[in-house]
Design an enzyme around this catalytic site. Structure first.
Site, PDB file in Angstrom:
ATOM      1  CD  GLU B  60      -1.835  -2.388   1.279  1.00  0.00           C
ATOM      2  OE1 GLU B  60      -0.719  -2.666   1.788  1.00  0.00           O
ATOM      3  OE2 GLU B  60      -2.663  -3.266   0.982  1.00  0.00           O
ATOM      4  CG  ASP B  84     -12.456  -0.454   5.772  1.00  0.00           C
ATOM      5  OD1 ASP B  84     -11.918  -1.438   6.309  1.00  0.00           O
ATOM      6  OD2 ASP B  84     -13.647  -0.442   5.378  1.00  0.00           O
ATOM      7  CG  HIS B 129     -11.847  -7.303   5.333  1.00  0.00           C
ATOM      8  ND1 HIS B 129     -10.887  -7.842   6.146  1.00  0.00           N
ATOM      9  CD2 HIS B 129     -11.528  -7.691   4.071  1.00  0.00           C
ATOM     10  CE1 HIS B 129     -10.036  -8.542   5.411  1.00  0.00           C
ATOM     11  NE2 HIS B 129     -10.410  -8.462   4.149  1.00  0.00           N
TER      12      HIS B 129
END
Lengths: 389, 336
Positions: B60, B84, B129
């Site tokens: 990420e 998220d 999640h």
């Protein structure tokens, strides 16, 4: 983490992995510490065009950036700068690589690459803005194709990789070059950057200056293998060069740039050098390192080494030395003048450039603060230092 | 007008942006061949190629960090954070780089990066999640944070976010991905309601109910249920979380005298606290009661069999409305 080098039962652990800070025989060198030119069957090619005049020019550059560094350190001691990160000892790594770059290449560096910025043509006043506390970034990155210095360790390696992906998309043959230190190789971002660079074969050069110390943490705490070897795990070719040898650094950088321009993807260069001074003017290296180590590295000084080569060639004349000294004096004087005459930022400047388009929250706060400042009777919002406290 | 799900509406908006501007590139894990785990980018790589819709390695920080480099080079990257709870490894790149580079370079470098984040709970997922991390980003200057609550907005706001020269976090209410709504694809995002404006959804006189993202639908359901009891609620979809468009909220509270704010995120330091404080500052003499927050609890997002207790539902919102109105409610008789 243990840095104890003795194995079970107190026996000395065999040196299987080599010494990550060492200067072993695998180190590319074209100038010996004595100044003798060492011939290399592969790398001579990359500096075959360097004339005696250009060697003198490299000598001048290295001398000038050392002088810039000394002058800035003095400015910090005199209270003109809040902080300064010295590059003393790393002149060859910065000039050798910086002079290898093309104008359309783009540099993403850490905060210590002031010599590289000099090669890119930075305005010397701009060089000091951040350290004087007058701005968060000193120059327009597009003016010299060099991002403003990055303080978060290693974050810029991802920016370089992304920029290189953009170059690739554009079908251009420029290269993104990222500079970072030995400590940064422990950061996740540097490792992720190498994953992405290898995956996309991005035209990016990872230039790691192993100056042996991440503030007070020695390189052996960062790695049990030579830093260059870390690139192998990502499938990135590596080069390990004597970072105090300006010709070796230039040759390695030119090779890496050429590979990237021709679609060969990323290269990792470890330039083995040494930070002769503190991490920044705020720390005290005598607390964490041995004076003998400093002495050993002083004997490998990059400027003395090039001077040795020039001397052997019979071109280190008194005239050249005077000319170089005059240039360094002039540059330092100009930088000092730029520093001390730099206009003070105005209070309302703090609100500028947070967004490129209006933001209602910020506009309200800005308006309220302007009204507050206006109560002091200065419509331009210039409060005295006492008033700002 | 066509009926589209949220997911298809975002897909259509991304497609428009890719068509209109060759500098728009998409980056993310699984967004190419698979079309994203929620299929939001379905078919885009096939139509625009692997250099416009880039399947990235799983990292990420690198996805966002390379987007920074692409933005330096003049691109307008749109990155997808898969869930998220996976945004945290990219936190430094978002708050220290994306948010600050315009400021750091005194306006020389722009970061027109859109960070798409499927957020919120209610889909029975495991840990990481179902989170609502928006407050971390609304607290960071230099970022814009928006959410969408209907497919039409999903379609237009994604295009506005991509066209914006500032970095935008675009929070997608994942439990609404399959909800359908009317979408007019001929709407020009430049003339549509700007993404930083709130929208008043119902006209009400008794209570102002502020919601955003996944809870807008729940808030509307609550308003409908309250109407059956003769309570008139003005529902406002905040849309932009940074900056919040306070003007319609102020106008509404001056009319109703009562404010309820609801969100899935934890209460402490959440956006509800910010809205309540700002409205109290601006409307103190118009308020008939203290502002009420109906939010998730200050707990890690719970396991899915209990998530309905954490998520504000219609009844919990109505209980909050009762508190604002001084009607009998779950906290009646509680002092302080």
């Amino acid at each position: 983490m243990s840095t104890d080098e003795t194995g079970p039962g107190g026996a000395q652990t065999p040196d299987i992995a080599g010494n990550p800070g060492g200067t072993g025989p695998d180190l590319l060198q074209l100038i010996a510490p004595s100044g003798e030119r060492i011939s290399h069957p592969e790398f001579d090619f990359w500096v075959r065009d360097i004339t005696d005049d250009q060697l003198c020019s490299l000598f001048e550059d290295m001398t000038v950036i050392r002088r810039i560094d000394v002058e800035a350190t003095a400015l910090q001691r005199q209270g003109e700068l809040a902080l300064w990160p010295p590059l003393l000892g790393q002149e060859a790594a910065q000039i050798g690589s910086g002079r290898a770059l093309r104008a359309d290449d783009f540099v993403f560096s850490s905060y210590r690459e002031n010599g590289v910025a000099y090669c890119r043509g930075v305005d010397l006043t701009d060089l000091l803005r951040v350290w004087r506390g007058n701005a968060s970034g000193g120059w327009d990155p597009y003016g010299i194709n060099m991002a403003t210095p990055q303080i978060i360790i290693g974050a810029q390696t991802l920016h370089a990789t992304g920029y290189a992906m953009g170059i690739q998309n554009d079908g251009a043959d420029a290269v993104a070059v990222t500079y970072f230190g030995d400590g940064a190789t422990s950061e996740g971002d540097v490792n992720e950057a190498m994953v992405f660079a290898a995956s996309f074969q991005a035209p990016v050069v990872f230039f790691c200056t192993n100056n042996h110390w991440a503030i007070s943490e020695p390189v052996r705490l960062q790695s049990h293998i030579q830093l260059a070897d870390r690139a192998c795990g990502f499938g990135i070719p590596n080069l390990r060069v004597d970072g105090n040898d300006v010709l070796a650094v230039m040759a390695a950088t030119r090779l890496a740039l050429d590979r990237a321009r021709r679609g060969g993807g990323p290269t990792f260069i470890e330039a083995v050098s040494y930070r002769m001074g503190p991490h920044t003017t705020a720390d005290d290296p005598t607390r964490y390192r041995d004076a003998n180590e400093l002495e050993d590295w002083a004997a490998k000084d990059p400027i003395s080494r090039l001077a040795g080569l020039l001397d052997r060639k019979g071109i280190l004349t008194a005239e050249l030395q005077q000319q170089v000294k005059d240039k360094a004096d002039a540059v330092a004087s100009e930088m000092r003048r730029g520093c001390t005459t730099m206009p003070e930022p105005r209070p309302m400047d703090i609100f500028k450039h947070v967004y490129s388009t209006p933001n209602s929250w910020l506009e309200r706060q800005q308006d309220h603060y302007a009204r507050y400042l206006a109560t002091f009777g200065d419509p331009d919002g210039a409060v005295s230092k006492e008033g700002a406290r | 007008m066509t009926q589209l799900t949220f997911a298809r509406a975002i897909n259509a908006g991304l497609r428009k942006s890719l068509e209109n501007d060759s500098k728009v590139v998409l980056l993310g894990e699984d967004i190419g061949t698979l079309g994203g785990v929620f299929r939001v980018t379905d078919g885009l790589q096939k139509d625009f190629g692997k250099h416009r819709v880039v399947d990235t390695p799983l990292a990420e920080s690198a996805i966002v960090g390379t987007a920074v480099g692409l933005a330096y080079r003049g691109y307008r990257p749109v990155v997808e954070i898969q869930f998220d709870g996976f945004i945290y490894p990219a936190f430094d790149q978002i708050v220290s780089q994306v948010a600050k580079l315009h400021y750091r370079t005194r306006g020389a470098v722009r970061m027109p990066i859109t960070i798409r984040v499927p957020f919120g709970g209610g889909i029975g997922s495991p840990e990481h999640h179902s989170e609502s991390p928006e407050a971390y980003f609304t607290h960071t200057s230099g970022l814009r944070v928006v959410t969408v609550a209907n497919p039409q907005d999903a379609y237009t706001v994604i295009q506005q976010a991509i066209a914006c020269d500032d970095p935008v976090l675009y929070f997608e209410p994942k439990r609404r991905y399959h909800d359908k709504g009317e979408v007019d694809e001929s709407v020009d995002p430049r003339s549509a309601l700007p993404m930083d404006k709130a929208r008043v959804l119902t006209d009400g006189r008794d209570v102002t109910l502020v919601a955003y993202g996944p809870l807008v639908k729940t808030a509307l359901d609550a308003a409908s249920a309250a109407a059956d009891e003769g309570i008139s609620i003005e529902v406002i979809d905040l849309r932009s979380l940074a900056p919040v468009d306070y003007e319609p909220v102020v106008a509404s509270v001056r009319k109703t005298g009562r404010l309820v704010v609801t969100h899935e995120a934890a209460q402490s330091g959440g956006l509800g606290a910010e809205v309540a404080a700002s409205i109290t500052e601006r409307c103190f003499y118009h308020l008939e009661a203290a502002p009420v927050r109906v939010t998730g609890f200050d707990i890690p997002y719970p396991y899915s069999k209990l998530e309905m207790h954490h998520l504000p539902g219609l009844d919990r919102i109505l209980d909050g409305v009762d508190r604002a109105l001084g009607r009998p409610n779950s906290l009646s008789g509680l002092e302080g």
